[in-house]
Design a protein around this motif. Structure first.
Motif, short mmCIF file in Angstrom:
data_model
loop_
_atom_site.label_atom_id
_atom_site.label_comp_id
_atom_site.label_asym_id
_atom_site.label_seq_id
_atom_site.Cartn_x
_atom_site.Cartn_y
_atom_site.Cartn_z
N HIS A 252 77.72 31.35 -27.96
CA HIS A 252 78.08 30.07 -28.56
C HIS A 252 77.31 29.78 -29.85
O HIS A 252 77.88 29.22 -30.79
N ARG A 253 76.06 30.20 -29.94
CA ARG A 253 75.28 29.86 -31.14
C ARG A 253 75.70 30.68 -32.35
O ARG A 253 75.50 30.27 -33.49
N ARG A 333 84.81 27.95 -28.93
CA ARG A 333 85.42 27.42 -30.15
C ARG A 333 86.92 27.71 -30.16
O ARG A 333 87.36 28.77 -29.74
N CYS A 378 84.52 21.08 -32.97
CA CYS A 378 83.26 20.37 -32.79
C CYS A 378 82.86 19.73 -34.11
O CYS A 378 82.76 20.41 -35.14
N ASP A 381 79.84 21.42 -35.78
CA ASP A 381 80.14 22.64 -36.52
C ASP A 381 80.66 22.31 -37.91
O ASP A 381 80.29 22.95 -38.90
N SER A 397 76.09 27.13 -34.35
CA SER A 397 76.12 25.96 -33.50
C SER A 397 74.81 25.20 -33.54
O SER A 397 73.73 25.78 -33.48
#
Length: 699
Positions: A252-253, A333, A378, A381, A397
């Motif tokens: 995710h990051r 995402r 998001c 983001d 992220s």
């Protein structure tokens, strides 16, 4: 390289290759599915994407594995051979939740089982190595992606090492592979090192400090994550859960690489590939797919018809459910196509349908893993991208949540559902389209945030049944699943019934329900059964949890603990899992174990003992054959493995059921005044959630 003319079908023979004016392939893709020229089939999508970028690509679909003859039909490729098990994990495609052999395969001509081997990635990679000595072999697809690090294997009840150690391949592309596969081809074309490409993994030696040695320059100075080693997981099973949590965060990051030590070596994971932009998604899905099976097939391929009139609007899912493989494969995402691209595909589908003499098309689905996440994003983001002054800004992220929707929907998770409704209305209004539906399901907690959108989904785009995934009703189980509380589903259900009546339509919610989940007790299943009966709902079948590699829930199943390290009950044996599964059956009596199903000719009793010692430390890499999984015992471990009186009674009185006899009835049934049907999701549901191109390349 210059772009090539797209063929009607990607070549599968030397004759087809020569007809295109090609004397040699650049890339050969070996795959466990039959060839259907549809973007829901990841292997085909990547083949056309490679051709789009100038690389002559051929496909070998479902080759025999006794020898290398099928791989040699188009000669040795110039750059590399890519290997994939197909849209489904091969073991999931072959066996049920109780390891009973499946008798069909939707991705094979005639729906026949047995056209691919068990552990297809291992078998195909070893075949390719024999057929093309010295040629780079690259793994990809859902089976390889979810086995990129140490993982629990339900079918042998063992901890297995990263798949690269067994397959002997040079590289593994994990996640969505469009960017990585093009960069691999471009680097090999220039004679460059293919290590370090975002979204890939490879094996490396460790230096004296226990850090990967001789890293590619692209990783120098980048943030990194050290994962628990394979030996640490063998010594302490909770470390597998920690590894999976760290891997979720790394995916995710988007800005960190990771490594896991395995003996004196390590599997190194480059940082994740950047999600596709809307422009890239449009380019990908406007490639000239025929949506037909290759003409060499004489029997119908069930999945081809299932997918023919569906449109992929986006990929990725912000839900982060603990049992779903999307978190590690597609990611949280959302990559969405533009409205113009989707409308153009809808027109094309209608024109193709008219050409077949069938008139305007009824589009079965415009969606993705969750239909009402189209154009979801998001807000954090977006702000980070605006503040990035580099020439090529990278999404990274600022969020450390494990889910955009649990324990509640994040205020920064933007889902413009009314725009999605307007898109559906425009699709339905096209002269080439008879009707448009949403078959991929909606997320209830998101739908409740927009009453107008929910009314439209219910009144305009539900074809009699709407799929929703409450999964359970027990609060403790829902928390372990990372699912919203039952109150959310009941509020959604109330709104759905009200809107259906207002629209004058008789419609039903089809709930996804699950038994045997880690932390779910028999009493929890009785609570669910009681809740269903209060509403006169009689689901004929439900899905028993299958611990597929790579998920948080599978790690909980393996170690018997929740994400905080607290001990939880795990229905581990076949008998325990079957007992939970049958509690929801209509024949079960409240408070009692379900009655034994009727015996059938040919069924043999399960004479295996309840405990056979510890198989967890085994690292068997034997591929096996399509007809039979590895014959490995199911050990009893810890308090979950002990036989209590009820378990003993079940095992002693119903060996046949413990072995995995399927539930009675194949079709959904509704009780009096019911508001839903139910269905056996099995491999189909896992396919949709994992497949990289629809619901994921649908586990």
């Amino acid at each position: 390289m210059g772009r090539l003319r797209q063929p009607r079908f990607v070549p599968m023979s030397a004759e087809e290759m020569r007809a295109l004016g090609w004397d040699q392939l650049d890339v050969l893709l070996i795959n466990g599915d039959a060839y259907v020229d549809h973007p829901s089939f990841g292997n085909v999508l990547l083949a056309r994407w490679l051709i789009h970028h100038g690389f002559r690509t051929g496909i070998v679909a479902q080759p025999g594995w006794e020898n290398t003859d099928d791989l040699l039909v188009m000669g040795r490729p110039r750059l590399f051979a890519g290997v994939s098990a197909g849209a489904l994990d091969s073991l999931l495609a072959h066996y049920t939740a109780f390891r009973k052999k499946r008798h069909d395969d939707a991705y094979t001509p005639g729906g026949k089982a047995g056209a691919r081997p068990n552990r297809a990635c291992l078998v195909y990679a070893n075949l390719a190595r024999r057929a093309f000595p010295g040629l780079p072999i690259i793994l990809g697809g859902i089976e390889a992606s979810l086995r990129r690090v140490s993982h629990y294997d339900f079918w042998t009840d063992s901890l297995r090492k990263p798949i690269l150690m067994d397959a002997k391949a040079d590289l593994l592309i994990w996640g969505m592979g469009e960017k990585a596969i093009i960069e691999c081809a471009q680097r090999l074309d220039k004679g460059e090192d293919i290590r370090g490409i975002p979204g890939t993994a490879w094996m490396n030696k460790l230096d004296a400090s226990g850090h990967p040695a001789n890293l590619p320059p692209a990783l120098e100075g980048e943030p990194w994550v050290a994962l628990p080693s394979h030996d640490e997981i063998l010594a302490d099973s909770f470390q597998l859960l920690k590894l999976t949590q760290e891997l979720e965060r790394q995916v995710h990051r988007l800005d960190a690489w990771a490594f896991e030590p395995v003996g004196d070596r390590a599997v190194v994971l480059a940082r994740p590939a950047q999600p596709l932009t809307t422009e890239e998604m449009d380019d990908l899905y406007t490639l000239p797919f025929t949506r037909m099976a290759h003409p060499r097939y004489r029997e119908a391929i069930p999945a081809a018809e299932m997918m023919r009139t569906s449109i992929t609007s986006h990929r990725g899912c912000g839900g982060g459910c603990s049992f779903c493989s999307l978190a590690l494969h597609q990611g949280r995402r959302i990559s969405s196509r533009s409205e113009q691209s989707i409308l153009a595909e809808a027109r094309l589908l209608g024109q193709q349908n008219v050409a077949r003499g069938k008139g305007p098309v009824a589009i079965s689905d415009v969606g993705g893993p969750t239909a009402n996440m189209w154009q979801g994003h998001c807000a954090l983001d977006s702000r980070n991208a605006q503040n990035d002054d580099s020439a090529k800004p990278r999404v990274k992220s600022a969020c450390r949540r494990t889910s955009c929707c649990f324990p509640s929907v994040c205020k920064s998770f933007i889902t413009p559902q009314r725009k999605h409704v307007e898109l559906l209305r425009k699709v339905a209004a096209l002269p080439e389209v008879k009707q448009a539906r949403v078959a991929s399901g909606v997320r209830a907690d998101l739908a409740l945030r927009d009453a107008e959108a929910l009314a439209a989904y219910t009144g305009e785009f539900t074809g009699g049944q709407l799929k929703v995934a409450p999964e359970h009703c027990a609060p403790s189980v829902l928390e372990l699943m990372r699912k919203p509380s039952l109150d959310v589903f009941e509020a959604f259900l109330e709104s759905f019934v009200r809107q259906s009546r207002a629209a004058g339509r008789e419609q039903y919610v089809v709930p996804y329900l699950m038994s045997g989940f880690p932390g779910c007790t028999d009493e929890d299943m009785r609570t669910l059964s009681h809740w269903l009966r209060q509403r006169h709902w009689n689901p004929q079948q439900t899905q028993c949890f299958i611990p597929t590699p790579g998920t948080i829930a599978t790690a909980m199943f393996y170690c018997g603990r929740d994400e905080l390290g607290e001990q939880i009950y795990v229905a581990r044996t076949d008998a325990q899992r079957m007992r939970q599964h049958y509690i929801l059956m209509p024949a079960a009596e409240d408070g009692d174990a379900p009655r034994r199903p009727g015996s059938r000719p040919g069924d043999r009793p399960n004479t295996r003992p309840g405990a056979h010692g510890d198989a967890r430390k085994s690292d068997s890499t034997r591929p096996g054959r399509a007809g039979k999984p590895e014959d490995r015992a199911r050990p009893s471990r810890g308090p979950q493995g002990q036989r209590d009186d009820r378990t003993a009674r079940w095992e002693d009185n119903d060996r046949g059921a413990a072995k995995g006899r399927p539930a009675r009835g194949d079709n959904p049934q509704r009780g009096k005044d019911s508001r839903f049907g139910s269905e056996d999701r099995g491999a189909e549901r896992n396919s949709k959630r994992s497949n990289g191109r629809r619901g994921g390349s649908r586990a």
